[in-house]
Every structure is written in structure tokens, then in C-alpha cells.
Design a protein around this motif. Sequence first.
Motif, PDB file in Angstrom:
ATOM      1  N   UNK A 178       8.683 -15.821   0.987  1.00 52.87           N
ATOM      2  CA  UNK A 178       9.425 -16.500   2.059  1.00 52.87           C
ATOM      3  C   UNK A 178       9.114 -17.992   2.104  1.00 52.87           C
ATOM      4  N   UNK A 179       7.883 -18.361   1.740  1.00 57.50           N
ATOM      5  CA  UNK A 179       7.534 -19.789   1.678  1.00 57.50           C
ATOM      6  C   UNK A 179       8.446 -20.508   0.689  1.00 57.50           C
ATOM      7  N   UNK A 180       8.835 -19.804  -0.368  1.00 55.15           N
ATOM      8  CA  UNK A 180       9.633 -20.398  -1.439  1.00 55.15           C
ATOM      9  C   UNK A 180      11.090 -19.950  -1.404  1.00 55.15           C
ATOM     10  N   UNK A 232      -3.491  -8.084   2.161  1.00 54.00           N
ATOM     11  CA  UNK A 232      -2.907  -6.796   1.713  1.00 54.00           C
ATOM     12  C   UNK A 232      -1.415  -6.904   1.416  1.00 54.00           C
ATOM     13  N   UNK A 233      -0.923  -8.108   1.133  1.00 59.11           N
ATOM     14  CA  UNK A 233       0.506  -8.299   0.886  1.00 59.11           C
ATOM     15  C   UNK A 233       1.028  -7.386  -0.218  1.00 59.11           C
ATOM     16  N   UNK A 234       0.284  -7.290  -1.316  1.00 62.92           N
ATOM     17  CA  UNK A 234       0.762  -6.538  -2.479  1.00 62.92           C
ATOM     18  C   UNK A 234       0.724  -5.026  -2.239  1.00 62.92           C
ATOM     19  N   UNK A 235      -0.029  -4.584  -1.266  1.00 61.31           N
ATOM     20  CA  UNK A 235      -0.035  -3.167  -0.914  1.00 61.31           C
ATOM     21  C   UNK A 235       1.048  -2.833   0.112  1.00 61.31           C
ATOM     22  N   UNK A 236       1.369  -3.807   0.968  1.00 65.61           N
ATOM     23  CA  UNK A 236       2.289  -3.571   2.075  1.00 65.61           C
ATOM     24  C   UNK A 236       3.723  -4.018   1.791  1.00 65.61           C
ATOM     25  N   UNK A 237       3.979  -4.473   0.558  1.00 62.12           N
ATOM     26  CA  UNK A 237       5.307  -5.020   0.211  1.00 62.12           C
ATOM     27  C   UNK A 237       5.695  -6.165   1.138  1.00 62.12           C
ATOM     28  N   UNK A 238       4.684  -6.913   1.580  1.00 64.07           N
ATOM     29  CA  UNK A 238       4.914  -8.065   2.452  1.00 64.07           C
ATOM     30  C   UNK A 238       5.378  -9.249   1.606  1.00 64.07           C
ATOM     31  N   UNK A 239       6.474  -9.887   1.998  1.00 63.01           N
ATOM     32  CA  UNK A 239       7.052 -10.972   1.207  1.00 63.01           C
ATOM     33  C   UNK A 239       6.758 -12.352   1.798  1.00 63.01           C
ATOM     34  N   UNK A 240       5.615 -12.502   2.471  1.00 64.40           N
ATOM     35  CA  UNK A 240       5.269 -13.772   3.109  1.00 64.40           C
ATOM     36  C   UNK A 240       5.213 -14.921   2.108  1.00 64.40           C
ATOM     37  N   UNK A 241       4.668 -14.676   0.924  1.00 63.38           N
ATOM     38  CA  UNK A 241       4.582 -15.739  -0.084  1.00 63.38           C
ATOM     39  C   UNK A 241       5.967 -16.088  -0.609  1.00 63.38           C
ATOM     40  N   UNK A 281      14.855 -19.541  -1.283  1.00 64.57           N
ATOM     41  CA  UNK A 281      15.948 -20.467  -1.558  1.00 64.57           C
ATOM     42  C   UNK A 281      15.597 -21.554  -2.553  1.00 64.57           C
ATOM     43  N   UNK A 282      14.333 -21.603  -2.979  1.00 64.93           N
ATOM     44  CA  UNK A 282      13.905 -22.651  -3.906  1.00 64.93           C
ATOM     45  C   UNK A 282      13.519 -22.093  -5.267  1.00 64.93           C
ATOM     46  N   UNK A 283      12.942 -20.902  -5.280  1.00 63.88           N
ATOM     47  CA  UNK A 283      12.443 -20.311  -6.521  1.00 63.88           C
ATOM     48  C   UNK A 283      12.784 -18.824  -6.541  1.00 63.88           C
ATOM     49  N   UNK A 284      13.214 -18.351  -7.687  1.00 64.24           N
ATOM     50  CA  UNK A 284      13.507 -16.933  -7.855  1.00 64.24           C
ATOM     51  C   UNK A 284      12.260 -16.250  -8.410  1.00 64.24           C
ATOM     52  N   UNK A 285      11.569 -15.486  -7.572  1.00 66.89           N
ATOM     53  CA  UNK A 285      10.344 -14.810  -7.977  1.00 66.89           C
ATOM     54  C   UNK A 285      10.552 -13.309  -8.058  1.00 66.89           C
ATOM     55  N   UNK A 286       9.860 -12.689  -8.992  1.00 68.36           N
ATOM     56  CA  UNK A 286       9.858 -11.238  -9.092  1.00 68.36           C
ATOM     57  C   UNK A 286       8.964 -10.648  -7.993  1.00 68.36           C
ATOM     58  N   UNK A 287       7.721 -11.085  -7.965  1.00 68.63           N
ATOM     59  CA  UNK A 287       6.741 -10.622  -6.992  1.00 68.63           C
ATOM     60  C   UNK A 287       5.828 -11.791  -6.631  1.00 68.63           C
ATOM     61  N   UNK A 288       5.193 -11.707  -5.476  1.00 69.34           N
ATOM     62  CA  UNK A 288       4.284 -12.786  -5.071  1.00 69.34           C
ATOM     63  C   UNK A 288       3.280 -12.247  -4.066  1.00 69.34           C
TER      64      UNK A 288
END
Length: 221
Positions: free
Chosen positions: A46-48, A35-44, A50-57
Motif C-alpha cells: 500500500x505504501x507503493x 507478521x505481514x507475510x503470515x497474515x496476507x497484510x498488504x501494508x508494504x 499505484x507506483x510499483x507493481x509488486x508480487x509480494x511485500x
Amino acid sequence: MNLFFPPVCEGCKSLLSDNELLICGACRHDLPVTNFHFDDNEAVKKVLYGRVDLQHATALLHFSKKGIVQELLHNLKYRGHEQIGVFFGKWLGAELSGLKDYKSIDVVVPVPLHRSKLRKRGYNQVAKFGQEIAKALEVDYNDKTLVRQFATKTQVFKSRLMRSDDAKPRFQISEKQRLIGMHILLVDDIITTGATIEACCNVLQEINGVKISVATMAIAD
């Protein structure tokens, strides 16, 4: 055909009832949904971090060794059960299509297989997953522009040190103009250390004006 080869659950191998598709009700109930995309959870993300600039994950499921998600991904990746990719793609695609964060996606791009692996396996396990998400978002699916340069072995069961050492950048871009200025949704089956996604993003970010989001079937615990 069902008389001789009755449909069984992809998770536990029990017989499916008439109203069940691919996965029985018990296994479906036990799937570790994030449910990451429903809960605004940034776990994915966080894996990246400082390495990759992502919009959403996001990732659809949690992966743990010897769990039901491992069985499903093994069936998809090594046993030719591509319908599992369709199942997960329709599921996640339906959820993302209703979210504002994913309305600006222009194209879905799968993490590619090296051509030698593609010949041996006969398919990219991420293809059906990505195609179904693209359909749900009503955007293009592009599996031509991002190319894998070197074949590598699966990362899931390696130690963290071995994964990092074996996951040096190995992708290249062809026809960069096809993705200029686009918001790309990069899709893969599982994210572990994030090395593969990072390598893909590093080359995709060479394209002028691109933004990148990520969606995977699972994230390793």
C-alpha cells in the motif's frame, strides 16, 4: 574476553545471559513484529500503491522513533554491528522459506549504497540481511547489477516533503542479462515513503520479464 567485554543486549544494553544472542529475552519479547507475510497484510504494498507493481511485500518489524527497532537499526547502520543484519536475515529468511508466495524467488538483490558511502562505512547494512535470506531461500545473492548513481542522506528523520524531494531516481542497471526473466526479492533496511524502493523497481523493471517482491527489516509507522 567476556570477563572484560561482556556481551550486552543490542536493544537495552543489559548483560546477556548464556542462552541469549544479541538481544535479551525482554527486548525480543517487546519487538513489534508485523507478521505481514503470515497474515496476507498488504501494508508494504500500500505504501507503493499505484507506483510499483509488486508480487509480494513484507517487513519484519514496525519502526517508531525512539523505539527499540530504531536503536537496533542505528547499531547496525552506524555502529558497525553487522551481526544484527545476520540476526534479522536468518529470522525473516526462515519464515519466508516456508511460504508458498516466496518459493518462486530466483535472486535476492539489496538496495545498494553509493560507492562513496560504502568506502566511508565499510559495509552495506543490508548485505548480511540479504545474504541470510538468500541462503534460507536457496537462491543467488546479487549485489553487482543494481548500482546507486548518487549519494543521499538518511531519509528516516526527514519530513515527508523533504524525503520525496531528495529521493529522485538514482539507480542504474549493469549487465541486465543476468536478471532477465527472474523473480527478484529486493531487500532494504526500512521502508518509509517508499521512494527508494520505487526508484530501484523502476530501473529493475527495465529488464525483460522480471517480477519483483520486497522484504525489509522494518516499516515506519
